[in-house]
Design a protein around this motif. Structure first.
Motif, PDB file in Angstrom:
ATOM      1  N   ILE A  10     101.198 104.648  92.342  1.00  0.00           N
ATOM      2  CA  ILE A  10     102.474 103.959  92.150  1.00  0.00           C
ATOM      3  C   ILE A  10     102.624 102.813  93.146  1.00  0.00           C
ATOM      4  CG2 ILE A  10     104.981 104.226  92.323  1.00  0.00           C
ATOM      5  CD1 ILE A  10     104.618 107.074  91.297  1.00  0.00           C
ATOM      6  N   ASP A  11     103.035 101.665  92.623  1.00  0.00           N
ATOM      7  CA  ASP A  11     103.331 100.501  93.456  1.00  0.00           C
ATOM      8  C   ASP A  11     104.850 100.412  93.596  1.00  0.00           C
ATOM      9  OD1 ASP A  11     103.652  98.101  94.743  1.00  0.00           O
ATOM     10  OD2 ASP A  11     102.322  96.977  93.404  1.00  0.00           O
ATOM     11  N   ILE A  14     107.257  97.247  93.050  1.00  0.00           N
ATOM     12  CA  ILE A  14     107.656  96.806  91.714  1.00  0.00           C
ATOM     13  C   ILE A  14     108.789  97.712  91.227  1.00  0.00           C
ATOM     14  CG2 ILE A  14     106.853  96.437  89.336  1.00  0.00           C
ATOM     15  CD1 ILE A  14     105.408  94.676  91.372  1.00  0.00           C
ATOM     16  N   LEU A  15     109.798  97.125  90.641  1.00  0.00           N
ATOM     17  CA  LEU A  15     110.879  97.928  90.074  1.00  0.00           C
ATOM     18  C   LEU A  15     110.437  98.470  88.711  1.00  0.00           C
ATOM     19  CD1 LEU A  15     113.953  95.668  90.902  1.00  0.00           C
ATOM     20  CD2 LEU A  15     113.248  97.781  92.039  1.00  0.00           C
ATOM     21  N   PRO A  16     110.600  99.771  88.465  1.00  0.00           N
ATOM     22  CA  PRO A  16     110.134 100.333  87.191  1.00  0.00           C
ATOM     23  C   PRO A  16     110.800  99.697  85.979  1.00  0.00           C
ATOM     24  CG  PRO A  16     111.218 102.016  88.540  1.00  0.00           C
ATOM     25  CD  PRO A  16     111.165 100.762  89.343  1.00  0.00           C
ATOM     26  N   GLY A  17     112.019  99.225  86.122  1.00  0.00           N
ATOM     27  CA  GLY A  17     112.706  98.593  84.996  1.00  0.00           C
ATOM     28  C   GLY A  17     112.184  97.201  84.676  1.00  0.00           C
ATOM     29  N   GLU A  18     111.493  96.565  85.617  1.00  0.00           N
ATOM     30  CA  GLU A  18     110.966  95.223  85.387  1.00  0.00           C
ATOM     31  C   GLU A  18     109.572  95.245  84.769  1.00  0.00           C
ATOM     32  OE1 GLU A  18     111.170  92.848  88.911  1.00  0.00           O
ATOM     33  OE2 GLU A  18     113.346  93.059  89.057  1.00  0.00           O
ATOM     34  N   ALA A  21     104.507  99.552  83.672  1.00  0.00           N
ATOM     35  CA  ALA A  21     103.049  99.763  83.746  1.00  0.00           C
ATOM     36  C   ALA A  21     102.524  99.374  85.124  1.00  0.00           C
ATOM     37  CB  ALA A  21     102.338  98.967  82.658  1.00  0.00           C
ATOM     38  N   LYS A  22     102.991  98.249  85.647  1.00  0.00           N
ATOM     39  CA  LYS A  22     102.551  97.805  86.971  1.00  0.00           C
ATOM     40  C   LYS A  22     103.104  98.722  88.061  1.00  0.00           C
ATOM     41  CE  LYS A  22     101.677  93.543  89.404  1.00  0.00           C
ATOM     42  NZ  LYS A  22     101.877  92.102  89.446  1.00  0.00           N
ATOM     43  N   TYR A  23     104.337  99.191  87.885  1.00  0.00           N
ATOM     44  CA  TYR A  23     104.928 100.140  88.830  1.00  0.00           C
ATOM     45  C   TYR A  23     104.110 101.433  88.865  1.00  0.00           C
ATOM     46  CZ  TYR A  23     108.028 103.930  90.336  1.00  0.00           C
ATOM     47  OH  TYR A  23     108.554 105.041  90.950  1.00  0.00           O
ATOM     48  N   TRP A  28      96.536 101.634  91.794  1.00  0.00           N
ATOM     49  CA  TRP A  28      95.231 102.033  91.255  1.00  0.00           C
ATOM     50  C   TRP A  28      94.471 100.783  90.829  1.00  0.00           C
ATOM     51  CZ3 TRP A  28      91.997 101.616  87.174  1.00  0.00           C
ATOM     52  CH2 TRP A  28      90.912 102.489  87.154  1.00  0.00           C
ATOM     53  N   ILE A  29      95.168  99.881  90.167  1.00  0.00           N
ATOM     54  CA  ILE A  29      94.534  98.651  89.694  1.00  0.00           C
ATOM     55  C   ILE A  29      94.036  97.820  90.874  1.00  0.00           C
ATOM     56  CG2 ILE A  29      94.978  96.451  88.510  1.00  0.00           C
ATOM     57  CD1 ILE A  29      96.911  98.078  86.684  1.00  0.00           C
ATOM     58  N   GLN A  30      94.820  97.750  91.954  1.00  0.00           N
ATOM     59  CA  GLN A  30      94.409  96.996  93.138  1.00  0.00           C
ATOM     60  C   GLN A  30      93.129  97.568  93.753  1.00  0.00           C
ATOM     61  OE1 GLN A  30      97.714  97.251  95.799  1.00  0.00           O
ATOM     62  NE2 GLN A  30      98.888  95.655  94.766  1.00  0.00           N
TER      63      GLN A  30
END
Length: 64
Positions: A10-11, A14-18, A21-23, A28-30
């Motif tokens: 989890i990042d 990032i706001l989960p509402g924005e 997927a990135k949140y 992990w992606i980084q």
């Protein structure tokens, strides 16, 4: 039961509402950049790729 490895992905910057997927998987992606020879990349693809390499290595050692 909580899987702490999933929580590490989890990042929280990032706001989960924005961008959920990135949140949910931003960290992990980084830490697991997509190899250039793959059209898509994710945890299941990484496990499959690792397994293919391990099995090939095992077969090669048995053949030697």
């Amino acid at each position: 039961m909580i899987d702490y490895e999933i929580l590490k992905a989890i990042d929280k910057n990032i706001l989960p509402g924005e961008n959920f997927a990135k949140y949910a998987s931003g960290k992990w992606i980084q830490h697991n950049p997509k190899p250039s020879d793959y059209p898509d990349w994710g945890p299941f693809m990484k496990v499959a790729d690792t397994n293919v390499h391990r099995i090939a290595s095992l077969i090669q050692r048995c053949a030697d």
